[in-house]
Write a protein that holds these residues in place. Structure first.
Motif, short mmCIF file in Angstrom:
data_model
loop_
_atom_site.label_atom_id
_atom_site.label_comp_id
_atom_site.label_asym_id
_atom_site.label_seq_id
_atom_site.Cartn_x
_atom_site.Cartn_y
_atom_site.Cartn_z
N VAL A 91 2.08 -0.94 6.47
CA VAL A 91 2.00 -1.72 7.71
C VAL A 91 2.88 -1.08 8.78
O VAL A 91 2.44 -0.88 9.92
CB VAL A 91 2.45 -3.18 7.44
N THR A 92 4.09 -0.72 8.41
CA THR A 92 5.01 -0.20 9.42
C THR A 92 4.64 1.23 9.81
O THR A 92 4.78 1.63 10.97
CB THR A 92 6.48 -0.33 8.94
N ALA A 93 4.08 1.99 8.86
CA ALA A 93 3.63 3.35 9.21
C ALA A 93 2.46 3.28 10.19
O ALA A 93 2.40 4.05 11.15
CB ALA A 93 3.22 4.10 7.95
N HIS A 94 1.54 2.33 9.95
CA HIS A 94 0.40 2.17 10.84
C HIS A 94 0.86 1.70 12.23
O HIS A 94 0.44 2.24 13.25
CB HIS A 94 -0.59 1.17 10.25
N PHE A 95 1.75 0.72 12.24
CA PHE A 95 2.18 0.12 13.50
C PHE A 95 2.93 1.14 14.36
O PHE A 95 2.88 1.10 15.58
CB PHE A 95 3.08 -1.09 13.21
N ASN A 96 3.63 2.05 13.72
CA ASN A 96 4.47 3.00 14.46
C ASN A 96 3.85 4.38 14.59
O ASN A 96 4.57 5.36 14.77
CB ASN A 96 5.83 3.12 13.79
N SER A 97 2.53 4.47 14.45
CA SER A 97 1.89 5.78 14.64
C SER A 97 0.51 5.51 15.23
O SER A 97 0.20 4.39 15.59
CB SER A 97 1.78 6.50 13.30
N ASP A 98 -0.33 6.54 15.29
CA ASP A 98 -1.68 6.29 15.80
C ASP A 98 -2.70 6.37 14.67
O ASP A 98 -3.84 6.74 14.88
CB ASP A 98 -2.02 7.26 16.94
N MET A 99 -2.26 6.03 13.47
CA MET A 99 -3.13 6.00 12.31
C MET A 99 -4.33 5.08 12.57
O MET A 99 -4.19 4.02 13.17
CB MET A 99 -2.33 5.46 11.12
N SER A 100 -5.52 5.47 12.10
CA SER A 100 -6.69 4.61 12.30
C SER A 100 -6.67 3.48 11.28
O SER A 100 -6.04 3.59 10.23
CB SER A 100 -7.98 5.42 12.14
N SER A 101 -7.37 2.39 11.61
CA SER A 101 -7.38 1.23 10.72
C SER A 101 -8.01 1.58 9.38
O SER A 101 -7.56 1.11 8.33
CB SER A 101 -8.15 0.10 11.37
N ALA A 102 -9.05 2.41 9.40
CA ALA A 102 -9.71 2.78 8.15
C ALA A 102 -8.74 3.56 7.25
O ALA A 102 -8.66 3.32 6.04
CB ALA A 102 -10.95 3.61 8.44
N ASP A 103 -7.98 4.48 7.84
CA ASP A 103 -6.99 5.23 7.06
C ASP A 103 -5.94 4.29 6.48
O ASP A 103 -5.51 4.45 5.34
CB ASP A 103 -6.29 6.27 7.94
N ALA A 104 -5.52 3.31 7.31
CA ALA A 104 -4.49 2.38 6.87
C ALA A 104 -4.96 1.59 5.66
O ALA A 104 -4.21 1.39 4.70
CB ALA A 104 -4.10 1.45 8.01
N VAL A 105 -6.22 1.16 5.68
CA VAL A 105 -6.77 0.38 4.57
C VAL A 105 -6.82 1.22 3.30
O VAL A 105 -6.46 0.76 2.22
CB VAL A 105 -8.16 -0.16 4.95
N LYS A 106 -7.20 2.47 3.47
CA LYS A 106 -7.26 3.36 2.30
C LYS A 106 -5.85 3.58 1.74
O LYS A 106 -5.61 3.51 0.54
CB LYS A 106 -7.88 4.70 2.72
N MET A 107 -4.92 3.80 2.66
CA MET A 107 -3.53 4.02 2.26
C MET A 107 -2.98 2.78 1.56
O MET A 107 -2.21 2.89 0.60
CB MET A 107 -2.73 4.30 3.53
N LEU A 108 -3.40 1.61 2.04
CA LEU A 108 -2.93 0.35 1.47
C LEU A 108 -3.34 0.25 0.00
O LEU A 108 -2.52 -0.05 -0.88
CB LEU A 108 -3.52 -0.82 2.27
N ALA A 109 -4.62 0.54 -0.26
CA ALA A 109 -5.11 0.47 -1.64
C ALA A 109 -4.38 1.47 -2.52
O ALA A 109 -3.97 1.16 -3.65
CB ALA A 109 -6.61 0.71 -1.66
N ASP A 110 -4.19 2.69 -2.01
CA ASP A 110 -3.48 3.73 -2.79
C ASP A 110 -2.05 3.31 -3.09
O ASP A 110 -1.56 3.47 -4.20
CB ASP A 110 -3.46 5.05 -2.03
N ALA A 111 -1.38 2.78 -2.04
CA ALA A 111 0.04 2.44 -2.19
C ALA A 111 0.23 1.34 -3.22
O ALA A 111 1.16 1.38 -4.03
CB ALA A 111 0.61 2.01 -0.84
N ILE A 112 -0.69 0.36 -3.22
CA ILE A 112 -0.55 -0.74 -4.18
C ILE A 112 -0.80 -0.23 -5.60
O ILE A 112 -0.07 -0.55 -6.53
CB ILE A 112 -1.50 -1.90 -3.81
N ALA A 113 -1.83 0.63 -5.74
CA ALA A 113 -2.10 1.19 -7.06
C ALA A 113 -0.89 1.97 -7.56
O ALA A 113 -0.51 1.89 -8.74
CB ALA A 113 -3.33 2.08 -7.00
N ASN A 114 -0.26 2.70 -6.66
CA ASN A 114 0.88 3.55 -7.04
C ASN A 114 2.14 2.75 -7.35
O ASN A 114 3.05 3.23 -8.01
CB ASN A 114 1.16 4.54 -5.91
N SER A 115 2.19 1.49 -6.83
CA SER A 115 3.41 0.71 -7.02
C SER A 115 3.43 -0.01 -8.36
O SER A 115 4.42 -0.62 -8.74
CB SER A 115 3.56 -0.30 -5.89
#
Lengths: 299, 414
Positions: free
Chosen positions: B389-413
């Motif tokens: 969330v904070t990486a997306h909010f503080n950069s110009d990341m696209s929403s689609a990338d953020a959603v993909k990153m979200l799924a990856d990050a949760i799996a990795n945690s």
């Protein structure tokens, strides 16, 4: 050393063993609290420890997690950006300041003290002061705009791509005076006779520095490098005070990553693996140094 | 010699009294150290002493509770846990799984806690069916605070949908007012994010995404829409928001520099402390959409030895859930009582709204735990989401990338 004849064997034993006895407690303390805990951390980094440490070895899972984490990527990349820029600029700046101060100027004592003073501040103070200076709404940007330059922009602190450079800036401000002092001592220790001989031969001053003085200061460069690189790797308080790791996590360093994992997120295994990677970076720097030191002494 | 005998006798006498009455002892580890919070905890301390107990205070300041948790870890590892510890959300169950929490079901059942607590809040206090913690308050997180005067001057009504919010914000921006006061700290980004997510995903979607970590919901188009709205929100904050503390953002709303702030009801304390009147100077409504996100502070009870300590634990549990403490504490802290049967006569209009919304949402199943404040998920998963969330909010990341990153990050945690 041979004990004088007729001394009591107990005294003789004491004479031989006193140094060992005195060193033993600190030796044991270092063994347990440094190497013992390195070993403990290495063990924990191979487990699935969360809130409390667990001891069943699970393999390299924590390292796999670490290396796919985008936040660790940022933190680890920042270590190199920060480390390289900080060490290089602090050393160049320190050397230039030292050479300038070496020109027998009258107020040398006062200037030396002024440059050395930032070292007396803790990184927290440095970080907080620079946070205010760099804050676009309070500090430099607002001031210059107040002077009438409405288009002046200096928003590195709040710009995720540039924020890491503000940390470099503050760290250099803090440490370059110290490097200057190191180099100044080195410059003064160069044999005056050689310099005088060079001057008699009509060699220009800049050549005296580049060809004679600086090469003879190689050990000082090495010490400065080692001191600065360990400052860079363990940097934590400066980041916490200056940016808090933000914007987002753009200025995270491995140390702040490790802290977040261990103390905020209850993910001790992950924190341990990041600590081990940090230690490997330190080893990569220190081992060649130790090797060259020991070899030159043997030879 | 005489004095020795005397002291020995009095020593025996002391042991005898303790055995007979088991004077309640409690060592309480908490991180309520700031002004208002310290005052709130002093209320509990006094009640405990009035009931004949001895309270050993163990406040550990710093790091929003991180320092207290470190102290707790050290105490538990050394086999000497405090009687009660300020813990909340899934952290209670996490500690339970380490096998160190006590069972206070006897107190809970004698005082009928099940009947007076909303079901979803009661569930946080139970470890595999037994009671192991007691709640002290309910903070609502999904509030939107507004400067009444600024809204009136620009002819804006409190937004009921995110589209209305966007329209109002665009209008304010055109008028030269900062639409959204915000501090760029990861937890504040997460607070705004979860309010937006609750509005766009709806209560069921929110539960699926942030309680159950359902992959389909986390990667759905609606989640993309949540990040789209976050990108819009980024446009509504001022350029200098990075690292700002939440109370400074509240001050911006107070002095009319900014119009709105999305923040939990601890922000109310700032308004009230500045002498502002709810409904007149500042407005409080829930963020657009249905549902209620709660952040409940609670005390978890650790296993202790000795009749005096167990007596202290039971007394403490009873007092924490007592009507008087729930009322006085929450008046001080700005939250509302966790029990639903406390008379609310002395509370302000925002708190009354919060209490009636809590009741209604508890009945229709939309009373949900706040992910941003550690109520919904364990530290590693919540942290992984916040990172994205904070990486997306503080950069110009696209929403689609953020959603993909979200799924990856949760799996990795995991």
């Amino acid at each position: 050393m041979e004990a004088p004849k007729g001394t009591h064997p107990m005294i003789k034993w004491l004479e031989e063993n006193t140094p060992k006895l005195i060193l033993a407690p600190s030796f044991i303390a270092v063994l347990v609290f440094v190497y013992g805990f390195i070993g403990w951390t290495a063990w924990v980094s191979l487990t699935r420890s969360r809130l409390l440490p667990k001891y069943e070895i699970e393999g390299l899972i924590q390292y796999e997690r670490l290396f796919v984490s985008p936040r660790w990527d940022t933190a680890f990349g920042n270590l190199f950006v920060f480390g390289i820029l900080f060490i290089a600029i602090a050393m160049i700046l320190g050397l230039v300041l030292a050479i300038l101060l070496d020109q027998n100027i009258r107020t040398e004592g006062a200037i030396r003290t002024i440059y050395l003073y930032p070292m007396a501040l803790s990184m927290i103070v440095t970080g907080t002061a620079w946070k205010w200076i760099l804050n676009p709404g309070l500090g430099l940007e607002a001031t210059v705009r107040g002077w009438g330059f409405e288009n002046f922009r200096f928003d590195w602190l709040v710009n995720p791509d540039m924020a890491i450079y503000t940390i470099v800036l503050a760290a250099i401000w803090q440490s370059s005076g110290f490097v200057m002092a190191l180099f100044l001592a080195g410059l003064r220790s160069v044999d005056g006779e050689i310099i005088k001989a060079a001057q008699v031969d009509g060699i220009p001053t800049w050549r005296v520095y580049t060809a004679i003085i600086i090469p003879s200061m190689a050990p000082i460069f090495l010490s400065a490098f080692i001191v600065l690189s360990h400052l860079a790797i363990k940097s934590f308080d400066l980041v916490i005070a200056l940016t808090g790791g933000g914007p987002g996590y753009a200025t995270d360093l491995p140390a702040t990553y490790m802290y977040a994992m261990a103390f905020s997120r209850g993910d001790i295994g992950q924190a341990a693996s990041s600590a081990m990677v940090m230690m490997m970076v330190v080893f990569a720097i220190v081992v060649p140094y130790l090797y060259s030191e020991l070899r030159s002494k043997d030879g | 010699m005489k004095s020795y005998i005397l002291s020995a006798v009095s020593g025996i006498a002391l042991v005898a009294t303790t055995a007979a009455f088991a004077e309640p002892q409690a060592e309480v580890l908490h991180y309520w150290t700031s002004g208002g919070e310290a005052k709130s905890v002093a209320v509990l301390q006094k009640e405990f002493a009035d009931n004949g107990g001895t309270w050993t205070d163990m406040p550990v300041a710093g790091g929003g509770g991180d320092a207290a948790m470190t102290a707790l870890r050290a105490r538990v590892l050394s086999g000497n846990a405090p009687t009660a510890v300020q813990l909340k959300g899934p952290a209670i169950q996490e500690w339970y799984e380490e096998g160190v929490l006590a069972d206070i079901s006897a107190v809970a059942e004698a005082n009928n806690w099940d009947a007076v607590l909303p079901a979803s809040i009661a569930a946080h206090m139970k470890c595999e069916g037994t009671w192991c913690a007691a709640p002290v308050n309910v903070h609502r997180v999904d509030w939107i605070w507004a400067n009444a005067e600024v809204l009136k001057a620009n002819d804006i009504a409190m937004p009921k949908t995110w589209d209305e919010f966007n329209a109002a914000a665009d209008k304010l921006k055109a008028a030269g007012i900062i639409p959204l006061a915000h501090g760029g700290q990861a937890w504040q980004d997460a607070t705004v994010f979860e309010a937006v997510a609750l509005g766009i995903l709806g209560p069921d979607g929110f539960r699926k995404a942030f309680v159950e970590l359902d992959t389909d919901t986390l990667t759905s188009d609606k989640m993309v829409a949540v990040f789209d709205q976050m990108r819009k929100m980024r446009g509504y904050v001022d350029g200098n928001f990075s690292g700002r503390d939440w109370n400074l953002a509240t001050a911006m709303v107070m002095n009319g520099e900014a119009a709105f702030q999305i923040m939990g009801d601890w922000a109310k304390g700032e308004f009230l402390a500045a002498g502002k009147v709810p409904g007149k100077d500042f407005l409080c409504v829930s963020t657009p959409g249905d549902g209620f996100l709660y952040n409940v502070d609670s005390f978890a009870f650790f296993k202790v030895d000795g009749a005096d300590k167990i007596a202290g634990q039971n007394l403490l549990a009873k007092l924490i859930m007592g009507q008087n403490f729930q009322k006085v504490f929450n008046l001080n802290k700005g939250s509302i009582p966790a029990r639903t049967d406390v008379p609310l006569d002395d509370f302000d209009s925002c708190a009354l709204l919060s209490a009636s919304d809590m009741k209604a949402s508890s009945e229709n199943g939309s009373l949900l735990p706040s992910y941003a404040h550690g109520m919904a998920l364990r530290g590693a998963q919540a942290g992984a989401i916040t990172d994205v969330v904070t990486a997306h909010f503080n950069s110009d990341m696209s929403s689609a990338d953020a959603v993909k990153m979200l799924a990856d990050a949760i799996a990795n945690s995991m």
